[in-house]
Design a protein around this motif. Structure first.
Motif, PDB file in Angstrom:
ATOM      1  N   THR A   1      -3.387  -3.721   0.214  1.00  0.00           N
ATOM      2  CA  THR A   1      -2.224  -4.509   0.604  1.00  0.00           C
ATOM      3  C   THR A   1      -2.683  -5.868   1.115  1.00  0.00           C
ATOM      4  O   THR A   1      -3.813  -6.018   1.583  1.00  0.00           O
TER       5      THR A   1
ATOM      6  N   ALA B   1     -10.221   3.091   6.354  1.00  0.00           N
ATOM      7  CA  ALA B   1     -10.219   2.735   7.778  1.00  0.00           C
ATOM      8  C   ALA B   1      -8.887   3.159   8.361  1.00  0.00           C
ATOM      9  O   ALA B   1      -7.834   2.900   7.769  1.00  0.00           O
TER      10      ALA B   1
ATOM     11  N   ASN C   1       0.099   4.082  -2.636  1.00  0.00           N
ATOM     12  CA  ASN C   1      -0.182   5.469  -2.269  1.00  0.00           C
ATOM     13  C   ASN C   1       0.751   6.426  -3.009  1.00  0.00           C
ATOM     14  O   ASN C   1       0.325   7.475  -3.488  1.00  0.00           O
TER      15      ASN C   1
ATOM     16  N   ALA D   1       0.826  -1.212   0.000  1.00  0.00           N
ATOM     17  CA  ALA D   1       0.000   0.000   0.000  1.00  0.00           C
ATOM     18  C   ALA D   1       0.861   1.263   0.000  1.00  0.00           C
ATOM     19  O   ALA D   1       0.450   2.294  -0.518  1.00  0.00           O
ATOM     20  N   THR D   2       2.050   1.195   0.576  1.00  0.00           N
ATOM     21  CA  THR D   2       2.932   2.371   0.549  1.00  0.00           C
ATOM     22  C   THR D   2       3.239   2.753  -0.896  1.00  0.00           C
ATOM     23  O   THR D   2       3.090   3.918  -1.288  1.00  0.00           O
TER      24      THR D   2
ATOM     25  N   ASN E   1      -5.613   3.181  10.625  1.00  0.00           N
ATOM     26  CA  ASN E   1      -4.786   2.092  11.155  1.00  0.00           C
ATOM     27  C   ASN E   1      -4.533   2.195  12.655  1.00  0.00           C
ATOM     28  O   ASN E   1      -4.063   1.243  13.263  1.00  0.00           O
TER      29      ASN E   1
ATOM     30  N   ALA F   1      -5.958   0.089   2.887  1.00  0.00           N
ATOM     31  CA  ALA F   1      -5.111  -0.993   3.397  1.00  0.00           C
ATOM     32  C   ALA F   1      -5.760  -1.714   4.584  1.00  0.00           C
ATOM     33  O   ALA F   1      -5.678  -2.933   4.699  1.00  0.00           O
TER      34      ALA F   1
ATOM     35  N   HIS G   1      -2.245   7.736   7.046  1.00  0.00           N
ATOM     36  CA  HIS G   1      -1.022   6.968   7.247  1.00  0.00           C
ATOM     37  C   HIS G   1       0.164   7.781   6.710  1.00  0.00           C
ATOM     38  O   HIS G   1       0.012   8.589   5.794  1.00  0.00           O
TER      39      HIS G   1
HETATM   40  C1  PLP Z   1      -0.144  -0.826   6.611  1.00  0.00           C
HETATM   41  C2  PLP Z   1      -0.690   0.393   5.977  1.00  0.00           C
HETATM   42  C3  PLP Z   1      -0.052   0.993   4.889  1.00  0.00           C
HETATM   43  C4  PLP Z   1       1.258   0.480   4.344  1.00  0.00           C
HETATM   44  O1  PLP Z   1       1.054  -0.703   3.642  1.00  0.00           O
HETATM   45  P1  PLP Z   1       2.323  -1.593   3.213  1.00  0.00           P
HETATM   46  O2  PLP Z   1       1.710  -2.638   2.344  1.00  0.00           O
HETATM   47  O3  PLP Z   1       2.907  -2.125   4.473  1.00  0.00           O
HETATM   48  O4  PLP Z   1       3.245  -0.706   2.467  1.00  0.00           O
HETATM   49  C5  PLP Z   1      -0.632   2.102   4.322  1.00  0.00           C
HETATM   50  N1  PLP Z   1      -1.770   2.606   4.794  1.00  0.00           N
HETATM   51  C6  PLP Z   1      -2.412   2.062   5.847  1.00  0.00           C
HETATM   52  C7  PLP Z   1      -3.701   2.662   6.320  1.00  0.00           C
HETATM   53  C8  PLP Z   1      -1.892   0.940   6.472  1.00  0.00           C
HETATM   54  O5  PLP Z   1      -2.531   0.425   7.517  1.00  0.00           O
END
Ligand code: PLP
Length: 407
Positions: free
Chosen positions: A208, A158, A84, A80-81, A160, A187, A109
């Protein structure tokens, strides 16, 4: 609960917002793609490539169906990083002729916030919306933040840390009406709440695998067909040129397998986790000076985030190490001494934000574990307080919400 990872002799794992254990069914599905089906899905001349390509095609279809998208709208990434980064930088670069303003939220995040900082350094303007004491944005404030040169709104599905679910459908409708692209970091939401890119009017969605019992190191960006995007990783032209690099076939297979299980078991899992979470809150919230962070109902079923008055934050976290694997804030910022940016955005004082615990429950947790953690956490708090009488909360909002229902 037959596929539970072993944590015997180690602390009870309650940090599922940081990562979830890999489901053994997911591991089983991945293993052939590490061993004899090891081909590169770009190898069009032989069976090794064909079977890898078929597996990726199947996984892509699973992901697309899960969010009501088309397979060609899924771009596989490392997580997800990266998704994004691709969404924000890719849109900013591709729409420079349209405008140079983005809107996001203070509680996002770091993968969104730091990407926005990077865009600001490149000359773009970013508005960081505040949130209310419940962690939700105000739609009127969002509307007022939109400018003629706004190209993108990015609001997470949502959170984290506190698990709150932002009103995506309303945000999406507003963006659509104003001709602004809408990105959401989903994510934490994928496989836990229903996500439909049509109903939510979402143009870009970051996903992710490792928050939903899949492997670490794989994710995806959903990109609506008409949305322009400047690729951020250049090379062999994989993923239709949107993201170059050899696809991580075993991880992609695991991502789809994990998602299929999560969706199949979604209602039961939410009911189960919501029940455990409510029970934990009933135990901990019975103490004076223990406050719930985030909206009581509009939240993930597996999330409980509390602030504890009258104890030192560092001492609390240290004492909790013997009780369970929990987090005091975002895992990504746990090495910093700064109190959580999410909790301070809710209006928590730095001291109270530092004395916070995030319980991230997962489907492998048992009721016995939650009971044990509840009782031991009570004892930790009482002990740190020296059983002294606690003064009342810092402000009127910091009252206990009472019983929560499944979010
Ligand atoms: C864990 C998380 C990320 C990062 O995801 P990765 O796959 O670890 O890079 C980004 N946004 C949120 C909201 C997360 O919980």
């Amino acid at each position: 609960m037959n596929y539970s990872p072993t944590t015997k002799g180690r602390p009870i794992y309650l940090d599922c917002h940081a990562t979830t254990p890999l489901d053994e069914r997911v591991l089983a599905a991945m293993i052939p793609y590490f061993t004899y089906r090891f081909g590169n899905c770009a190898s069009g001349g032989h069976v090794y490539g064909w079977e890898a390509a078929a597996a990726v095609d199947r996984a892509r279809a699973v992901l697309a169906a899960a969010i009501n998208a088309a397979p060609e709208e899924i771009i596989f990434t490392s997580g997800a990083t990266e998704a994004n980064n691709l969404a924000l930088k890719g849109v900013a670069e591709a729409y420079l002729d349209h405008g140079r303003h983005l809107v996001t939220v203070q509680t996002e995040h770091q993968a969104v916030l730091q990407t926005c900082r990077c865009l600001e350094a490149a000359g773009l303007a970013v508005t960081y919306l505040p949130v209310g004491p419940d962690g939700l944005i105000d739609l009127t404030e969002l509307e007022q933040a939109l400018r003629p040169d706004t190209i993108l709104v990015s609001v997470m599905a949502a959170n984290n840390e506190i698990g709150v679910l932002q009103p995506l459908a309303q945000i999406g409708a507003l963006c659509r009406e104003r001709g602004v692209l809408f990105h959401t970091d989903a994510a934490q939401a994928l496989g836990k709440v229903p996500l439909d890119v049509e109903n939510l009017s979402v143009d870009l969605m970051s996903l992710t695998a490792h928050k939903v019992y899949g492997p670490k190191g794989v994710g995806a960006l959903y990109r609506r067909r008409r949305v322009r995007l400047a690729p951020q990783i250049h090379g062999g032209g994989q993923e239709d040129g949107w993201r170059s690099g050899t696809l991580a076939v075993p991880l992609i297979v695991g991502f789809a397998e994990a998602l299929e299980w999560a969706l199949e078991e979604l209602p039961q899992t939410n009911q189960y986790l919501g029940g455990l979470r409510d029970k934990l809150w009933q135990t901990l919230g019975s103490l004076p000076g223990v406050y719930l962070n985030g909206h009581p109902h509009q939240r993930l079923a597996g999330n409980l985030n509390i602030s504890v008055a009258g104890v030192d934050g560092a001492s609390l976290l240290l004492a909790m190490q013997k009780v369970a694997a929990v987090s005091g804030g975002s895992a990504c910022s746990s090495k910093q001494i700064k109190p959580s940016h999410v909790l301070t955005a809710l209006g928590r004082s730095p001291a109270l934000a530092a004395a916070s615990l995030r319980f991230g429950l997962g489907r492998f947790n048992t009721e016995a574990q939650i009971d044990e953690v509840g009782q031991k956490t009570l004892a930790v708090i009482r002990n740190l307080r020296g059983e002294s009488v606690i003064s009342s909360g810092e402000n009127a909002y910091e009252n206990n919400y009472g019983t929560m229902v499944v979010g």
